[in-house]
Design an enzyme around this catalytic site. Sequence first.
Site, PDB file in Angstrom:
ATOM      1  N   HIS A 156       0.850  -1.188   0.000  1.00 34.14           N
ATOM      2  CA  HIS A 156       0.000   0.000   0.000  1.00 34.14           C
ATOM      3  C   HIS A 156       0.888   1.241   0.000  1.00 34.14           C
ATOM      4  O   HIS A 156       1.983   1.231   0.585  1.00 34.14           O
ATOM      5  CB  HIS A 156      -0.887   0.060   1.254  1.00 34.14           C
ATOM      6  CG  HIS A 156      -2.165  -0.689   1.161  1.00 34.14           C
ATOM      7  ND1 HIS A 156      -2.784  -1.233   2.259  1.00 34.14           N
ATOM      8  CD2 HIS A 156      -2.970  -0.976   0.104  1.00 34.14           C
ATOM      9  CE1 HIS A 156      -3.907  -1.827   1.894  1.00 34.14           C
ATOM     10  NE2 HIS A 156      -4.042  -1.680   0.590  1.00 34.14           N
ATOM     11  N   CYS A 250      -2.164   2.823   9.257  1.00 30.32           N
ATOM     12  CA  CYS A 250      -3.176   1.842   8.892  1.00 30.32           C
ATOM     13  C   CYS A 250      -4.352   1.862   9.875  1.00 30.32           C
ATOM     14  O   CYS A 250      -5.497   1.610   9.494  1.00 30.32           O
ATOM     15  CB  CYS A 250      -2.571   0.441   8.837  1.00 30.32           C
ATOM     16  SG  CYS A 250      -1.515   0.137   7.410  1.00 30.32           S
TER      17      CYS A 250
END
Length: 259
Positions: A156, A250
Amino acid sequence: MCRPTHFDVTYAINPWMDPAKPVDTDLAVAQWERLHALYGELGHRVDLIDPLPGLPDMVYAANGATVVDGRVLGARFRNTERAAEGPAYLEWFRARGFETRDPEYVNEGEGDLLTTASYVLAGRGFRSVADGHAEAQEFFGRPVVGLELVDPRFYHLDTALAVLDGDEIMYNPEAFSAGSRAVLRRLFPDALLADRADAEVFGLNAISDGLHVVLPEAAVGLASRLRERGFRPIGMDLSELLKGGGSVKCCTLEIRATA
């Protein structure tokens, strides 16, 4: 944020996940609670979404949506294991009166869509796709800059790059393709470049409010360089949640209410 009540590693969809390694859910909750408390101590408001059984990765709230100027683009996950998270997060925002869009293409929220003063930086290569980037640009009305990720450990964008303040960023050049590195150098010539050691402990999975930068405590070199730039780094231990491939950023979905 989403409390990791059901956190576990029962499948592997990134290189950090190993179902054979035991997970201490109580420790994950305790580490998460320290991060949650810290945000309050720094003067930030934190809203909570209820964790749902059967969704162990729902704690990684950054993946749940992207919010820019009070508008919410929902997430569509590549992996079926996380598919139900997108609708759950989007419904949370709809229930609170936000303008929302149910996405047509794969985008994994702020995992791959990071907002600076001038751009939305958009990661692709492992999860989100270029059509999802175009969808974000049409919805938000902001220029979206696509960046190719090439190292599966940094699957990511928010594991390879962090926004510090305005158009100031820090990133790991080794996580990007040659062309994307050239784009980053052109757009952000004064960016802070993280070395391999700090990147590998998820030092770039960080949150900044423009002064305080909350990041994994193991990223000691990065913390030192942030101090040199006038930021106040705060190290956190989220080692148990790293077993699922996530850390500070996150666990944190930023709600940008206004332009």
